[in-house]
Design a protein around this motif. Structure first.
Motif, PDB file in Angstrom:
ATOM      1  N   LEU A 176       4.618  65.616   1.258  1.00  0.00           N
ATOM      2  CA  LEU A 176       3.695  66.177   2.179  1.00  0.00           C
ATOM      3  C   LEU A 176       2.167  66.095   2.019  1.00  0.00           C
ATOM      4  CD1 LEU A 176       5.559  69.482   3.255  1.00  0.00           C
ATOM      5  CD2 LEU A 176       5.552  67.314   4.415  1.00  0.00           C
ATOM      6  N   TYR A 177       2.158  66.388   0.616  1.00  0.00           N
ATOM      7  CA  TYR A 177       0.750  66.112   0.124  1.00  0.00           C
ATOM      8  C   TYR A 177       0.257  64.625   0.010  1.00  0.00           C
ATOM      9  CZ  TYR A 177       1.007  70.665  -1.623  1.00  0.00           C
ATOM     10  OH  TYR A 177       1.259  72.228  -1.597  1.00  0.00           O
ATOM     11  N   MET A 178       1.285  63.696  -0.275  1.00  0.00           N
ATOM     12  CA  MET A 178       1.087  62.391  -0.258  1.00  0.00           C
ATOM     13  C   MET A 178       0.686  61.846   1.194  1.00  0.00           C
ATOM     14  SD  MET A 178       1.122  59.977  -2.433  1.00  0.00           S
ATOM     15  CE  MET A 178       0.769  58.178  -2.410  1.00  0.00           C
ATOM     16  N   LYS A 179       1.455  62.237   2.176  1.00  0.00           N
ATOM     17  CA  LYS A 179       0.981  61.783   3.439  1.00  0.00           C
ATOM     18  C   LYS A 179      -0.192  62.233   3.871  1.00  0.00           C
ATOM     19  CE  LYS A 179       5.572  61.198   5.345  1.00  0.00           C
ATOM     20  NZ  LYS A 179       6.706  61.523   6.429  1.00  0.00           N
ATOM     21  N   LYS A 180      -0.619  63.448   3.585  1.00  0.00           N
ATOM     22  CA  LYS A 180      -1.914  64.230   4.114  1.00  0.00           C
ATOM     23  C   LYS A 180      -2.897  63.486   3.149  1.00  0.00           C
ATOM     24  CE  LYS A 180      -4.186  68.559   4.367  1.00  0.00           C
ATOM     25  NZ  LYS A 180      -4.385  69.970   3.889  1.00  0.00           N
ATOM     26  N   ARG A 199      10.247  77.592  12.936  1.00  0.00           N
ATOM     27  CA  ARG A 199       9.009  76.821  12.136  1.00  0.00           C
ATOM     28  C   ARG A 199       9.286  76.267  10.861  1.00  0.00           C
ATOM     29  NH1 ARG A 199       5.020  77.510  15.605  1.00  0.00           N
ATOM     30  NH2 ARG A 199       3.501  76.826  13.854  1.00  0.00           N
ATOM     31  N   GLU A 200      10.316  76.489  10.150  1.00  0.00           N
ATOM     32  CA  GLU A 200      10.746  76.204   8.877  1.00  0.00           C
ATOM     33  C   GLU A 200      11.318  74.649   8.585  1.00  0.00           C
ATOM     34  OE1 GLU A 200      13.091  79.099   7.367  1.00  0.00           O
ATOM     35  OE2 GLU A 200      11.491  80.815   8.005  1.00  0.00           O
ATOM     36  N   ASN A 201      11.349  73.853   9.698  1.00  0.00           N
ATOM     37  CA  ASN A 201      11.977  72.555   9.401  1.00  0.00           C
ATOM     38  C   ASN A 201      10.779  71.452   9.232  1.00  0.00           C
ATOM     39  OD1 ASN A 201      13.247  69.913   9.500  1.00  0.00           O
ATOM     40  ND2 ASN A 201      14.675  70.455  10.975  1.00  0.00           N
ATOM     41  N   ILE A 202      10.725  71.164   8.082  1.00  0.00           N
ATOM     42  CA  ILE A 202       9.567  70.489   7.290  1.00  0.00           C
ATOM     43  C   ILE A 202       9.558  69.123   7.952  1.00  0.00           C
ATOM     44  CG2 ILE A 202       8.327  69.613   5.312  1.00  0.00           C
ATOM     45  CD1 ILE A 202       8.298  72.484   5.544  1.00  0.00           C
ATOM     46  N   ASP A 203      10.855  68.516   8.335  1.00  0.00           N
ATOM     47  CA  ASP A 203      10.904  67.260   9.193  1.00  0.00           C
ATOM     48  C   ASP A 203      10.285  67.240  10.420  1.00  0.00           C
ATOM     49  OD1 ASP A 203      12.255  66.405   6.892  1.00  0.00           O
ATOM     50  OD2 ASP A 203      14.315  66.560   7.827  1.00  0.00           O
ATOM     51  N   ILE A 204      10.017  68.145  10.913  1.00  0.00           N
ATOM     52  CA  ILE A 204       9.881  68.241  12.532  1.00  0.00           C
ATOM     53  C   ILE A 204       7.939  67.901  12.346  1.00  0.00           C
ATOM     54  CG2 ILE A 204       9.307  69.702  14.579  1.00  0.00           C
ATOM     55  CD1 ILE A 204      12.169  68.670  13.932  1.00  0.00           C
ATOM     56  N   TYR A 205       7.397  68.722  11.357  1.00  0.00           N
ATOM     57  CA  TYR A 205       5.969  68.579  11.125  1.00  0.00           C
ATOM     58  C   TYR A 205       5.661  67.271  10.868  1.00  0.00           C
ATOM     59  CZ  TYR A 205       5.965  73.480  10.811  1.00  0.00           C
ATOM     60  OH  TYR A 205       6.110  75.069  11.294  1.00  0.00           O
ATOM     61  N   GLU A 206       6.535  66.630  10.000  1.00  0.00           N
ATOM     62  CA  GLU A 206       6.330  65.213   9.620  1.00  0.00           C
ATOM     63  C   GLU A 206       6.211  64.183  10.720  1.00  0.00           C
ATOM     64  OE1 GLU A 206       7.510  63.869   5.481  1.00  0.00           O
ATOM     65  OE2 GLU A 206       8.789  65.584   5.719  1.00  0.00           O
ATOM     66  N   GLU A 207       7.335  64.417  11.632  1.00  0.00           N
ATOM     67  CA  GLU A 207       7.436  63.635  12.837  1.00  0.00           C
ATOM     68  C   GLU A 207       6.353  63.877  13.797  1.00  0.00           C
ATOM     69  OE1 GLU A 207       9.572  61.492  13.838  1.00  0.00           O
ATOM     70  OE2 GLU A 207      11.384  61.578  12.133  1.00  0.00           O
ATOM     71  N   ASN A 211      -2.528  58.111  19.449  1.00  0.00           N
ATOM     72  CA  ASN A 211      -3.920  58.053  19.755  1.00  0.00           C
ATOM     73  C   ASN A 211      -4.555  57.832  18.392  1.00  0.00           C
ATOM     74  OD1 ASN A 211      -3.803  60.631  19.271  1.00  0.00           O
ATOM     75  ND2 ASN A 211      -4.898  61.285  20.981  1.00  0.00           N
ATOM     76  N   LYS A 212      -4.109  57.717  17.317  1.00  0.00           N
ATOM     77  CA  LYS A 212      -4.748  57.762  16.212  1.00  0.00           C
ATOM     78  C   LYS A 212      -5.375  59.046  15.915  1.00  0.00           C
ATOM     79  CE  LYS A 212      -4.152  53.918  13.880  1.00  0.00           C
ATOM     80  NZ  LYS A 212      -3.606  53.658  12.361  1.00  0.00           N
ATOM     81  N   ASN A 213      -4.788  60.276  16.182  1.00  0.00           N
ATOM     82  CA  ASN A 213      -5.342  61.416  16.036  1.00  0.00           C
ATOM     83  C   ASN A 213      -5.198  61.881  14.669  1.00  0.00           C
ATOM     84  OD1 ASN A 213      -6.475  64.101  16.208  1.00  0.00           O
ATOM     85  ND2 ASN A 213      -5.466  64.184  18.370  1.00  0.00           N
ATOM     86  N   THR A 214      -6.033  61.419  13.704  1.00  0.00           N
ATOM     87  CA  THR A 214      -5.844  61.763  12.453  1.00  0.00           C
ATOM     88  C   THR A 214      -5.856  63.134  12.090  1.00  0.00           C
ATOM     89  OG1 THR A 214      -6.719  59.927  11.958  1.00  0.00           O
ATOM     90  CG2 THR A 214      -6.439  61.236  10.077  1.00  0.00           C
ATOM     91  N   ASP A 215      -6.768  63.805  12.822  1.00  0.00           N
ATOM     92  CA  ASP A 215      -7.110  65.345  12.647  1.00  0.00           C
ATOM     93  C   ASP A 215      -5.769  66.293  12.969  1.00  0.00           C
ATOM     94  OD1 ASP A 215      -9.624  65.102  11.490  1.00  0.00           O
ATOM     95  OD2 ASP A 215     -10.406  65.178  13.728  1.00  0.00           O
ATOM     96  N   GLU A 216      -5.143  65.781  13.921  1.00  0.00           N
ATOM     97  CA  GLU A 216      -4.017  66.645  14.584  1.00  0.00           C
ATOM     98  C   GLU A 216      -2.953  66.486  13.546  1.00  0.00           C
ATOM     99  OE1 GLU A 216      -2.048  69.224  16.764  1.00  0.00           O
ATOM    100  OE2 GLU A 216      -4.229  68.670  17.002  1.00  0.00           O
ATOM    101  N   ALA A 217      -2.726  64.899  12.973  1.00  0.00           N
ATOM    102  CA  ALA A 217      -1.569  64.708  12.067  1.00  0.00           C
ATOM    103  C   ALA A 217      -1.959  65.577  10.881  1.00  0.00           C
ATOM    104  CB  ALA A 217      -1.606  63.341  11.736  1.00  0.00           C
ATOM    105  N   ILE A 218      -2.979  65.661  10.306  1.00  0.00           N
ATOM    106  CA  ILE A 218      -3.396  66.450   9.190  1.00  0.00           C
ATOM    107  C   ILE A 218      -3.008  67.824   9.427  1.00  0.00           C
ATOM    108  CG2 ILE A 218      -5.439  67.092   7.564  1.00  0.00           C
ATOM    109  CD1 ILE A 218      -6.606  64.410   8.056  1.00  0.00           C
ATOM    110  N   LYS A 219      -3.510  68.141  10.557  1.00  0.00           N
ATOM    111  CA  LYS A 219      -2.890  69.595  10.736  1.00  0.00           C
ATOM    112  C   LYS A 219      -1.595  70.002  10.605  1.00  0.00           C
ATOM    113  CE  LYS A 219      -3.500  73.188  14.317  1.00  0.00           C
ATOM    114  NZ  LYS A 219      -2.103  73.659  14.404  1.00  0.00           N
TER     115      LYS A 219
END
Length: 691
Positions: A237-241, A197-205, A214-222
């Motif tokens: 990460l803060y920038m993307k969020k 769970r520690e690979n930040i790249d995975i969350y970004e992907e 599906n333009k799921n902004t809420d899921e992407a923010i999560k």
């Protein structure tokens, strides 16, 4: 942070909580609290716990195919529990062997020898069909030569051989994404997180895929929030969020995330830019302007610099619209915003100066013209308007300097030539005024965009006033005629032409022009006063009375007290003695010492006609005291004494008057007040003696 660095966990948690209370939308304090608790736990960890942690990290490194690191971490674990050493000797040999098998092939991959590496991987796989790393290595080579179907098959075989092979999972997910198979890619990334769970790249992907699917902004923010929880010190990460929150129109939360990015990376120009955009939409354009300025300083790209200029331009356009609607305060406020967002635009500052100028706030207008010129020293319009503002403040010297500088920059800048003419006219330097007005008239004949006829008429009118002041009435008349021709509705020029006609003795034209001028613009007491004088010269006393009445009504500060006298004189000539005496009494103190106005003898005449003989005698006597040879006063004294029944006393005064010949024989014959005296032998003798 200082408290945490000193292992003062109590204060660290206290201060992070206070930070969170101040900025509840900011995820950084929450992640700091989480991290502090972890550090606090590690600070009191036992050898057994350390052993377990090193084992976990070793297995994770093994799954990531970082075999050398994995061996080192197993050694760290054994250092905590030496009694477990024998248990992991085989594992360490296995990892070392795997490293030896794959390292040489990996070097060929890194060197770009993909086809050669594929052949060697083929041979190695024949010898060991269950080695996940060999399939992984060959898949990477196939991917490099764009043989994606074989690459995918090898990634699948690698995964089947070892479902904990994290690099395989991550690379297969990336290949799925490249091929547009987003759901499978997302499944692989989620699988990856069950292992590590520690690979930040995975969350970004995952966040990217949520938006692609599906333009799921809420899921992407999560997903990005989860990444921040894992590592709260990654600015991007803060920038993307923040960008996703901005897209959701949650500008407060977006602003907080951009702020966190800036806190972690103070040179992050896009973060400043996007925080500025958030502030714009939160209706804080001044605050936005501060961020935009910082963004530019940090090296913002040209496209976003143009965007900032566009934001400022939008405020500027709104400012112009408000000004045109007459909402000048709103126009200034919007111009303030435009300048805050783009402070290097001289036009914005010049226009804000124009708004203040229209409000007659010349000092603030000058400040804005100064700012415009500081940005553009050749801003001719700003020089001219600054000069005009100084002129309106009465500082003619500075106004002349500004106009002169404007003309130096542009020899055809005719507004400044007119401005110089106006100043010299105000300073009564009429020759210099005429020189500059003539330059103006010459210049407008050579430029493509000439001023309107009304402005040209104004110049001819001003030039005419200069000639008039120098008693050049013929030239003044020519100038005023041209002004009226250029602008028939220019009442001042019409009046000035009439006044010039009056000076040249053309009474009919004078009255016609001045009467028309006051009919069009009836708020000038001086105009009515001079029209009254023209009517007096024409001996139209009724019109004179009316003109002087209008002048007196408008002249509330009593700038021309003579108007009261002349209105009284008009009444006197109309034999309306009751009205005349009221004005004469009001005007007496103002005109009694003016030699051209025979106020005392006229008042004597008025009182005689009002049967107030004592008052008449008093005023005639005042005239006599001033000038004992005043034949009119001598005649009046005689008349007053006669009407009071003192004929004997009156006759010597009549004789003194007759000696001066000030009163004609016809005047005496027409004098109805002394008609009975003409039968007196003594009076007849005096008439015979002197006439």
């Amino acid at each position: 942070d200082e408290a945490l660095d000193g292992n003062n966990f109590t204060d660290a948690l206290k201060f992070y909580k206070e930070a969170k209370d101040m900025r509840p939308y900011d995820p950084l304090p929450a992640s700091k609290i989480n991290n502090t608790n972890k550090v606090k736990e590690r600070a009191t960890i036992t050898a057994d716990q350390l052993y377990e942690q090193y084992l976990y990290k070793a297995r994770l490194a093994e799954n990531k195919r970082e075999y050398q690191s994995a061996v080192g971490l197993y050694n760290d674990a054994i250092a905590q529990r030496p009694d477990k050493a024998a248990q992991y000797e085989a594992k360490k040999r296995e990892l070392t062997d795997k490293f030896r098998v794959t390292s040489e092939l990996d070097e060929k991959y890194k060197a770009g020898l993909y086809k050669e590496a594929i052949k060697e991987y083929d041979a190695a796989i024949k010898s060991n069909t269950i080695n996940s790393d060999l399939y992984l290595g060959r898949a990477k080579c196939y991917e490099k030569i764009n043989d994606f179907s074989r690459a995918l098959k090898d990634y699948n075989d690698s995964y089947e051989a070892d479902r904990n092979n994290l690099e395989t999972i991550q690379r297969r997910a990336a290949l799925y994404k490249r091929n547009g198979d987003y759901f499978k890619a997302l499944t692989d990334y989620r699988t990856y997180l069950t292992i590590n769970r520690e690979n930040i790249d995975i969350y970004e992907e995952m966040a990217d895929l949520s938006m692609l699917i599906n333009k799921n902004t809420d899921e992407a923010i999560k997903d990005l929030s989860d990444a921040i929880t894992v590592d709260p010190k990654i600015a991007r990460l803060y920038m993307k969020k923040g960008l996703l929150l901005f897209e959701k129109k949650d500008y407060h939360a977006a602003d907080n995330n951009f702020s966190s990015a800036i806190q972690l990376d103070s040179n992050n120009a896009p973060a400043y830019f996007n925080r500025g955009k958030s502030q714009l939409l939160l209706k804080n354009p001044v605050t936005a302007g501060v961020d935009f300025e910082l963004a530019r300083r940090k090296g913002l790209d040209a496209a976003d610099v143009r965007n900032i200029q566009a934001y400022a331009g939008a405020y500027f356009q709104r400012s112009n619209a408000k000004f045109n609607e007459g909402s000048k305060d709103s126009a200034i406020k919007l111009a303030d915003y435009a300048i805050a967002i783009n402070p290097v635009n001289s036009i914005y500052r010049y226009n804000r100066g124009e708004y203040y100028f229209s409000l007659y706030n010349y000092k603030e207008a000058i400040n804005n013209y100064d700012e415009a010129l500081a940005l553009d020293k050749n801003y001719v319009d700003a020089l001219y308007k600054r000069g005009l503002a100084w002129y309106n403040l009465g500082n003619h010297k500075t106004a002349i300097e500004n106009y002169t500088e404007a003309i130096k920059l542009n020899q055809q800048y005719f507004p400044a030539q007119k401005g110089l003419g106006d100043i010299y006219l105000a300073l009564r330097d009429y020759n210099s005024a005429i020189v500059n007005y003539e330059k103006y008239l010459q210049t407008i004949g050579t430029v493509k965009t000439a001023p309107g006829q009304n402005i040209i008429a104004d110049v001819y009118n001003a030039e005419g006033k200069s000639f008039f002041a120098m008693n050049h009435y013929d030239k003044a008349l020519t100038a005023f005629k041209t002004a009226v021709k250029k602008n028939p509705l220019m009442t001042e020029a019409l009046y000035n032409r009439g006044l010039t006609f009056y000076k040249t003795g053309e009474l009919k034209d004078a009255i016609e022009d001045m009467a028309k001028a006051v009919s069009l613009e009836d708020n000038h007491y001086l105009w009515f006063y001079n029209l009254g004088k023209a009517y007096l010269d024409k001996k139209d006393f009724q019109q004179a009375f009316s003109s002087y009445s209008s002048s007196i009504k408008l002249d509330t500060a009593l700038k021309i007290p003579d108007a009261i006298y002349y209105r009284g004189y008009s009444s006197y000539m109309l034999q309306n003695y009751s009205a005349a005496v009221v004005d004469y009494i009001k005007a007496y103190s103002f005109v009694q010492n003016k030699p051209e106005i025979p106020i005392n003898t006229e008042m004597g005449n008025i009182f005689l006609n009002l049967d107030k003989y004592d008052d008449a005698y008093d005023y005639y006597n005042r005239a006599y005291i001033k000038d004992s040879s005043n034949g009119i006063a001598l005649y009046g004294i005689g008349s007053a004494l006669f009407l009071k029944g003192k004929t004997g006393d009156a006759l010597p005064w009549f004789e003194k008057s007759f000696q001066t010949r000030a009163v004609t024989y016809d005047d005496i014959k027409k004098d109805k007040l002394i008609v009975t005296l003409r039968d007196d032998k003594r009076f007849k003798a005096l008439l015979k003696k002197y006439y």
